[in-house]
Scaffold this motif. Structure first.
Motif, PDB file in Angstrom:
ATOM      1  N   GLU A  92       0.855  -1.211  -0.015  1.00 44.68           N
ATOM      2  CA  GLU A  92       0.057   0.099   0.045  1.00 44.68           C
ATOM      3  C   GLU A  92       0.827   1.337  -0.162  1.00 44.68           C
ATOM      4  O   GLU A  92       0.601   2.239  -0.637  1.00 44.68           O
ATOM      5  CB  GLU A  92      -1.006   0.078   1.186  1.00 44.68           C
ATOM      6  CG  GLU A  92      -2.034  -1.353   1.154  1.00 44.68           C
ATOM      7  CD  GLU A  92      -2.882  -1.172   2.368  1.00 44.68           C
ATOM      8  OE1 GLU A  92      -2.406  -0.661   3.366  1.00 44.68           O
ATOM      9  OE2 GLU A  92      -4.216  -1.089   2.091  1.00 44.68           O
ATOM     10  N   ASN A  95       2.991   1.092  -3.430  1.00 45.28           N
ATOM     11  CA  ASN A  95       1.993   0.583  -4.871  1.00 45.28           C
ATOM     12  C   ASN A  95       2.879  -0.467  -5.605  1.00 45.28           C
ATOM     13  O   ASN A  95       3.263  -0.391  -6.769  1.00 45.28           O
ATOM     14  CB  ASN A  95       1.679   1.836  -5.562  1.00 45.28           C
ATOM     15  CG  ASN A  95       0.884   1.604  -6.708  1.00 45.28           C
ATOM     16  OD1 ASN A  95       0.142   0.640  -6.499  1.00 45.28           O
ATOM     17  ND2 ASN A  95       0.916   2.246  -7.743  1.00 45.28           N
ATOM     18  N   THR A  97       2.640  -3.018  -6.973  1.00 45.13           N
ATOM     19  CA  THR A  97       1.590  -3.901  -7.995  1.00 45.13           C
ATOM     20  C   THR A  97       2.085  -4.072  -9.408  1.00 45.13           C
ATOM     21  O   THR A  97       3.324  -3.403  -9.584  1.00 45.13           O
ATOM     22  CB  THR A  97       0.297  -3.231  -8.118  1.00 45.13           C
ATOM     23  OG1 THR A  97       0.203  -2.056  -8.622  1.00 45.13           O
ATOM     24  CG2 THR A  97      -0.486  -3.260  -6.502  1.00 45.13           C
ATOM     25  N   SER A 101      -2.621  -2.167 -11.694  1.00 47.75           N
ATOM     26  CA  SER A 101      -3.555  -3.135 -11.373  1.00 47.75           C
ATOM     27  C   SER A 101      -3.760  -3.479  -9.963  1.00 47.75           C
ATOM     28  O   SER A 101      -2.863  -2.747  -9.165  1.00 47.75           O
ATOM     29  CB  SER A 101      -3.314  -4.348 -12.073  1.00 47.75           C
ATOM     30  OG  SER A 101      -2.440  -5.272 -11.643  1.00 47.75           O
ATOM     31  N   HIS A 102      -4.487  -4.314  -9.717  1.00 43.64           N
ATOM     32  CA  HIS A 102      -4.738  -4.662  -8.284  1.00 43.64           C
ATOM     33  C   HIS A 102      -4.105  -6.227  -8.296  1.00 43.64           C
ATOM     34  O   HIS A 102      -3.867  -6.780  -7.169  1.00 43.64           O
ATOM     35  CB  HIS A 102      -6.044  -4.963  -7.784  1.00 43.64           C
ATOM     36  CG  HIS A 102      -6.811  -3.736  -7.473  1.00 43.64           C
ATOM     37  ND1 HIS A 102      -7.302  -2.858  -8.647  1.00 43.64           N
ATOM     38  CD2 HIS A 102      -6.931  -2.938  -6.330  1.00 43.64           C
ATOM     39  CE1 HIS A 102      -7.946  -1.658  -8.089  1.00 43.64           C
ATOM     40  NE2 HIS A 102      -7.825  -1.869  -6.717  1.00 43.64           N
ATOM     41  N   TYR A 129      -6.493  -7.038  -3.435  1.00 46.88           N
ATOM     42  CA  TYR A 129      -5.575  -7.076  -4.171  1.00 46.88           C
ATOM     43  C   TYR A 129      -5.489  -8.702  -4.794  1.00 46.88           C
ATOM     44  O   TYR A 129      -6.359  -9.524  -4.422  1.00 46.88           O
ATOM     45  CB  TYR A 129      -4.166  -7.253  -3.498  1.00 46.88           C
ATOM     46  CG  TYR A 129      -3.814  -5.727  -2.871  1.00 46.88           C
ATOM     47  CD1 TYR A 129      -3.363  -4.988  -4.008  1.00 46.88           C
ATOM     48  CD2 TYR A 129      -3.877  -5.184  -1.889  1.00 46.88           C
ATOM     49  CE1 TYR A 129      -3.138  -3.482  -3.681  1.00 46.88           C
ATOM     50  CE2 TYR A 129      -3.751  -3.905  -1.400  1.00 46.88           C
ATOM     51  CZ  TYR A 129      -3.244  -2.899  -2.252  1.00 46.88           C
ATOM     52  OH  TYR A 129      -2.729  -1.850  -2.042  1.00 46.88           O
ATOM     53  N   ASP A 233      -6.620  -4.401 -15.598  1.00 47.67           N
ATOM     54  CA  ASP A 233      -7.299  -4.682 -14.367  1.00 47.67           C
ATOM     55  C   ASP A 233      -8.501  -5.251 -14.246  1.00 47.67           C
ATOM     56  O   ASP A 233      -9.272  -4.924 -13.730  1.00 47.67           O
ATOM     57  CB  ASP A 233      -6.984  -3.479 -13.487  1.00 47.67           C
ATOM     58  CG  ASP A 233      -7.017  -3.329 -12.042  1.00 47.67           C
ATOM     59  OD1 ASP A 233      -6.721  -4.600 -11.583  1.00 47.67           O
ATOM     60  OD2 ASP A 233      -7.610  -2.491 -11.152  1.00 47.67           O
TER      61      ASP A 233
END
Length: 262
Positions: A92, A95, A97, A101-102, A129, A233
């Motif tokens: 978090e 970031n 990722t 995207s998640h 996520y 995503d």
């Protein structure tokens, strides 16, 4: 084709050691038919731990050089996060990722998924996520019992395998496990996991074998359709291989694999 796992951002982990090396590998990837790549640097607290700004600076410099050199490949940021009690906080905060995207590429102890594996991964799932377990075929617990891969998928965890594994780069047991996972549909993504210290021609060799032993549609799912869903995503289907029975006059039931998308 889209490579979802490689370590080509220079001087940030145990991957590429220079921009020149990265450019050389990226040129080779283009020759091999790769059009997009996620540059997934290790994020490992205490060893490969850095601010996102440092990664972004080197990623953007590499991207500028790629454009200047006319190398026809689209790059996306990414990370390979060692799963631990602080993973959610780190993901978090920085970031960590795949692209925007998640999806989060994670790794764990290759000797076997630790007792706190689910304890550390459930917070990621609860916060929206989508974890992707890197090189799933290389974990001892999955080698001993490949069905563990399906159990991970049943808990909403995606699986990535390395192209080199299908060719025996990591040993015979890993090779066998990779093919078991692939044949059962327990794989969502194929990556080179290139660390820029070996020729990157394993990807096309693996693609050729998958086409010969399974089919071209599986190649498209793992190297184009599913990676594109990460870019967009969108949610990749966890299960895409089903066994169906068909009736034939005067014959017993016959089972066959059907690979579908969506």
């Amino acid at each position: 084709m889209i490579d979802t796992h490689c370590h080509l951002v220079p001087n940030i982990d145990d991957g590429s050691s220079s921009f020149e090396t990265s450019l050389k590998l990226l040129r080779q990837m283009v020759e091999d038919g790769i059009t997009h790549a996620f540059l997934t640097s290790h994020y490992l607290p205490g060893l490969y731990q850095y601010d996102r700004a440092l990664y972004d600076d080197r990623f953007e410099e590499l991207q500028s050089l790629v454009q200047k050199e006319g190398i026809n490949i689209t790059l996306y940021p990414g990370f390979e996060v060692l799963l631990n009690p602080t993973s959610l906080t780190d993901i978090e905060r920085f970031n960590l990722t795949l692209g925007n995207s998640h999806y989060v590429l994670i790794e764990s102890d290759l000797n076997g998924l630790p007792k706190d594996f689910y304890e550390n991964i459930y917070p990621l799932l609860r916060n929206g996520y989508r974890p992707v377990l890197a090189h799933a075929e290389r974990y001892v617990s999955i080698m001993h019992k490949p069905h563990n891969a399906k159990e991970l998928m049943e808990k909403d965890i995606y699986l990535q395998i390395n192209a080199g594994s299908l060719l025996g780069k990591y040993g015979e047991k890993v090779r066998q496990t990779a093919w078991v996972l692939l044949n059962n549909g327990w794989v969502h993504l194929l990556g080179s996991d290139s660390h820029a210290n070996e020729p990157n021609n394993l990807f096309p060799q693996a693609i050729k074998l998958i086409k010969e032993r399974i089919d071209e549609h599986t190649v498209q799912l793992l190297t184009l359709d599913f990676p594109q869903m990460i870019i967009n995503d969108e949610q990749i289907p966890l299960f895409y291989v089903y066994i169906q029975s068909s009736h034939h006059h005067h014959q017993h039931h016959k089972s066959f694999w059907e690979r579908i998308f969506g």
